[in-house]
Design a protein around this motif. Sequence first.
Motif, PDB file in Angstrom:
ATOM      1  N   GLN A 122       0.855  -1.187   0.000  1.00  0.00           N
ATOM      2  CA  GLN A 122       0.000   0.000   0.000  1.00  0.00           C
ATOM      3  C   GLN A 122       0.890   1.235   0.000  1.00  0.00           C
ATOM      4  OE1 GLN A 122      -2.420  -0.301   3.495  1.00  0.00           O
ATOM      5  NE2 GLN A 122      -0.785   0.216   4.892  1.00  0.00           N
ATOM      6  N   ARG A 123       0.459   2.236  -0.739  1.00  0.00           N
ATOM      7  CA  ARG A 123       1.235   3.475  -0.844  1.00  0.00           C
ATOM      8  C   ARG A 123       1.259   4.190   0.503  1.00  0.00           C
ATOM      9  NH1 ARG A 123      -1.159   7.261  -4.084  1.00  0.00           N
ATOM     10  NH2 ARG A 123       0.813   8.332  -4.052  1.00  0.00           N
ATOM     11  N   LEU A 124       2.323   4.905   0.719  1.00  0.00           N
ATOM     12  CA  LEU A 124       2.413   5.730   1.922  1.00  0.00           C
ATOM     13  C   LEU A 124       1.492   6.933   1.780  1.00  0.00           C
ATOM     14  CD1 LEU A 124       6.280   5.616   2.361  1.00  0.00           C
ATOM     15  CD2 LEU A 124       4.576   4.350   3.667  1.00  0.00           C
ATOM     16  N   SER A 125       0.956   7.391   2.885  1.00  0.00           N
ATOM     17  CA  SER A 125      -0.004   8.505   2.848  1.00  0.00           C
ATOM     18  C   SER A 125       0.612   9.777   2.270  1.00  0.00           C
ATOM     19  CB  SER A 125      -0.549   8.778   4.253  1.00  0.00           C
ATOM     20  OG  SER A 125       0.512   9.149   5.123  1.00  0.00           O
ATOM     21  N   PHE A 126       1.920   9.933   2.380  1.00  0.00           N
ATOM     22  CA  PHE A 126       2.584  11.147   1.891  1.00  0.00           C
ATOM     23  C   PHE A 126       3.231  10.956   0.522  1.00  0.00           C
ATOM     24  CE2 PHE A 126       5.253   8.885   4.932  1.00  0.00           C
ATOM     25  CZ  PHE A 126       6.383   8.618   4.184  1.00  0.00           C
ATOM     26  N   ALA A 127       2.983   9.803  -0.125  1.00  0.00           N
ATOM     27  CA  ALA A 127       3.536   9.573  -1.466  1.00  0.00           C
ATOM     28  C   ALA A 127       2.897  10.529  -2.460  1.00  0.00           C
ATOM     29  CB  ALA A 127       3.284   8.127  -1.897  1.00  0.00           C
ATOM     30  N   LYS A 128       3.712  10.974  -3.408  1.00  0.00           N
ATOM     31  CA  LYS A 128       3.211  11.858  -4.460  1.00  0.00           C
ATOM     32  C   LYS A 128       2.368  11.034  -5.436  1.00  0.00           C
ATOM     33  CE  LYS A 128       7.388  14.587  -4.120  1.00  0.00           C
ATOM     34  NZ  LYS A 128       8.766  14.597  -4.589  1.00  0.00           N
ATOM     35  N   PRO A 129       1.485  11.659  -6.187  1.00  0.00           N
ATOM     36  CA  PRO A 129       0.697  10.917  -7.180  1.00  0.00           C
ATOM     37  C   PRO A 129       1.618  10.130  -8.123  1.00  0.00           C
ATOM     38  CG  PRO A 129      -0.141  13.147  -6.958  1.00  0.00           C
ATOM     39  CD  PRO A 129       1.139  13.088  -6.162  1.00  0.00           C
ATOM     40  N   GLY A 130       1.309   8.858  -8.308  1.00  0.00           N
ATOM     41  CA  GLY A 130       2.094   7.997  -9.169  1.00  0.00           C
ATOM     42  C   GLY A 130       3.352   7.434  -8.522  1.00  0.00           C
ATOM     43  N   GLU A 131       3.660   7.849  -7.303  1.00  0.00           N
ATOM     44  CA  GLU A 131       4.865   7.379  -6.609  1.00  0.00           C
ATOM     45  C   GLU A 131       4.526   6.110  -5.837  1.00  0.00           C
ATOM     46  OE1 GLU A 131       8.379   9.645  -4.230  1.00  0.00           O
ATOM     47  OE2 GLU A 131       6.347  10.039  -3.508  1.00  0.00           O
ATOM     48  N   HIS A 132       5.337   5.086  -6.028  1.00  0.00           N
ATOM     49  CA  HIS A 132       5.121   3.812  -5.347  1.00  0.00           C
ATOM     50  C   HIS A 132       6.096   3.726  -4.177  1.00  0.00           C
ATOM     51  CE1 HIS A 132       3.372  -0.182  -5.290  1.00  0.00           C
ATOM     52  NE2 HIS A 132       4.577  -0.685  -5.125  1.00  0.00           N
ATOM     53  N   TRP A 133       7.329   3.310  -4.448  1.00  0.00           N
ATOM     54  CA  TRP A 133       8.378   3.379  -3.436  1.00  0.00           C
ATOM     55  C   TRP A 133       8.770   4.854  -3.289  1.00  0.00           C
ATOM     56  CZ3 TRP A 133      10.514  -0.499  -0.484  1.00  0.00           C
ATOM     57  CH2 TRP A 133      10.198  -1.812  -0.827  1.00  0.00           C
ATOM     58  N   VAL A 134       8.895   5.320  -2.056  1.00  0.00           N
ATOM     59  CA  VAL A 134       9.218   6.721  -1.784  1.00  0.00           C
ATOM     60  C   VAL A 134      10.691   6.810  -1.387  1.00  0.00           C
ATOM     61  CG1 VAL A 134       8.750   8.698  -0.267  1.00  0.00           C
ATOM     62  CG2 VAL A 134       6.866   7.231  -1.046  1.00  0.00           C
ATOM     63  N   GLU A 135      11.428   7.679  -2.088  1.00  0.00           N
ATOM     64  CA  GLU A 135      12.833   7.868  -1.754  1.00  0.00           C
ATOM     65  C   GLU A 135      12.957   8.575  -0.417  1.00  0.00           C
ATOM     66  OE1 GLU A 135      17.022   9.522  -3.665  1.00  0.00           O
ATOM     67  OE2 GLU A 135      15.143   9.873  -4.746  1.00  0.00           O
ATOM     68  N   MET A 136      13.815   8.044   0.440  1.00  0.00           N
ATOM     69  CA  MET A 136      14.032   8.625   1.764  1.00  0.00           C
ATOM     70  C   MET A 136      15.186   9.616   1.699  1.00  0.00           C
ATOM     71  SD  MET A 136      13.526   5.176   4.058  1.00  0.00           S
ATOM     72  CE  MET A 136      13.181   6.007   5.611  1.00  0.00           C
ATOM     73  N   LYS A 137      15.119  10.632   2.527  1.00  0.00           N
ATOM     74  CA  LYS A 137      16.155  11.657   2.604  1.00  0.00           C
ATOM     75  C   LYS A 137      17.170  11.243   3.665  1.00  0.00           C
ATOM     76  CE  LYS A 137      16.760  16.474   3.924  1.00  0.00           C
ATOM     77  NZ  LYS A 137      16.091  17.668   4.428  1.00  0.00           N
ATOM     78  N   GLN A 138      18.432  11.232   3.279  1.00  0.00           N
ATOM     79  CA  GLN A 138      19.487  10.912   4.249  1.00  0.00           C
ATOM     80  C   GLN A 138      19.678  12.114   5.161  1.00  0.00           C
ATOM     81  OE1 GLN A 138      23.439  10.209   2.687  1.00  0.00           O
ATOM     82  NE2 GLN A 138      23.815   8.735   4.313  1.00  0.00           N
ATOM     83  N   ILE A 139      19.659  11.878   6.468  1.00  0.00           N
ATOM     84  CA  ILE A 139      19.801  12.988   7.411  1.00  0.00           C
ATOM     85  C   ILE A 139      21.043  12.846   8.300  1.00  0.00           C
ATOM     86  CG2 ILE A 139      17.339  13.491   7.426  1.00  0.00           C
ATOM     87  CD1 ILE A 139      17.255  12.069  10.205  1.00  0.00           C
ATOM     88  N   PHE A 140      21.757  11.707   8.186  1.00  0.00           N
ATOM     89  CA  PHE A 140      22.948  11.510   9.017  1.00  0.00           C
ATOM     90  C   PHE A 140      23.896  10.529   8.320  1.00  0.00           C
ATOM     91  CE2 PHE A 140      25.283   9.070  12.280  1.00  0.00           C
ATOM     92  CZ  PHE A 140      25.927  10.107  12.920  1.00  0.00           C
ATOM     93  N   LYS A 141      25.192  10.790   8.436  1.00  0.00           N
ATOM     94  CA  LYS A 141      26.228   9.894   7.946  1.00  0.00           C
ATOM     95  C   LYS A 141      27.289   9.762   9.023  1.00  0.00           C
ATOM     96  CE  LYS A 141      26.153  11.523   3.176  1.00  0.00           C
ATOM     97  NZ  LYS A 141      26.991  12.016   2.073  1.00  0.00           N
ATOM     98  N   LEU A 142      27.864   8.597   9.137  1.00  0.00           N
ATOM     99  CA  LEU A 142      29.003   8.377  10.032  1.00  0.00           C
ATOM    100  C   LEU A 142      30.054   7.641   9.232  1.00  0.00           C
ATOM    101  CD1 LEU A 142      30.323   8.396  12.870  1.00  0.00           C
ATOM    102  CD2 LEU A 142      29.243   6.161  13.227  1.00  0.00           C
ATOM    103  N   TYR A 143      31.207   8.230   9.118  1.00  0.00           N
ATOM    104  CA  TYR A 143      32.313   7.607   8.415  1.00  0.00           C
ATOM    105  C   TYR A 143      33.460   7.379   9.381  1.00  0.00           C
ATOM    106  CZ  TYR A 143      29.923   8.969   4.151  1.00  0.00           C
ATOM    107  OH  TYR A 143      28.990   9.112   3.151  1.00  0.00           O
TER     108      TYR A 143
END
Length: 113
Positions: A91-112
């Motif tokens: 099922q689509r996420l409630s905040f998915a854009k029209p026609g969007e299936h898998w929603v790309e997530m925004k990276q907010i943290f990196k540890l190297y």
Amino acid sequence: MKRFCLTLDLKDDPELIGRYDAHHREDQVWPEIISGIRSCGMHTMDIYRAGNRLVMILETADDFDLQAGFEAMAALPRQQEWARLMNAFQQRLSFAKPGEHWVEMKQIFKLYN
């Protein structure tokens, strides 16, 4: 190497979730799906599940375009059949854009290291 993280939900039904997991066992994924994923420029794909939430991690070449890659994959005949089968569980996420299936997530943290 470029990495993408995407998310999608499954229908919140334990029986459907179990069937979805079974379809993704290594010996159950159709070979045409694996070769199609690779032919569209996706080097690795991992899918994780917590409850009914899915997270997909893709690794690709640096010049990979996510939209174009998914469009190329969707055009493959066996992929269309697989997508129809998987849509019965997802099922689509409630905040998915029209026609969007898998929603790309925004990276907010990196540890190297």
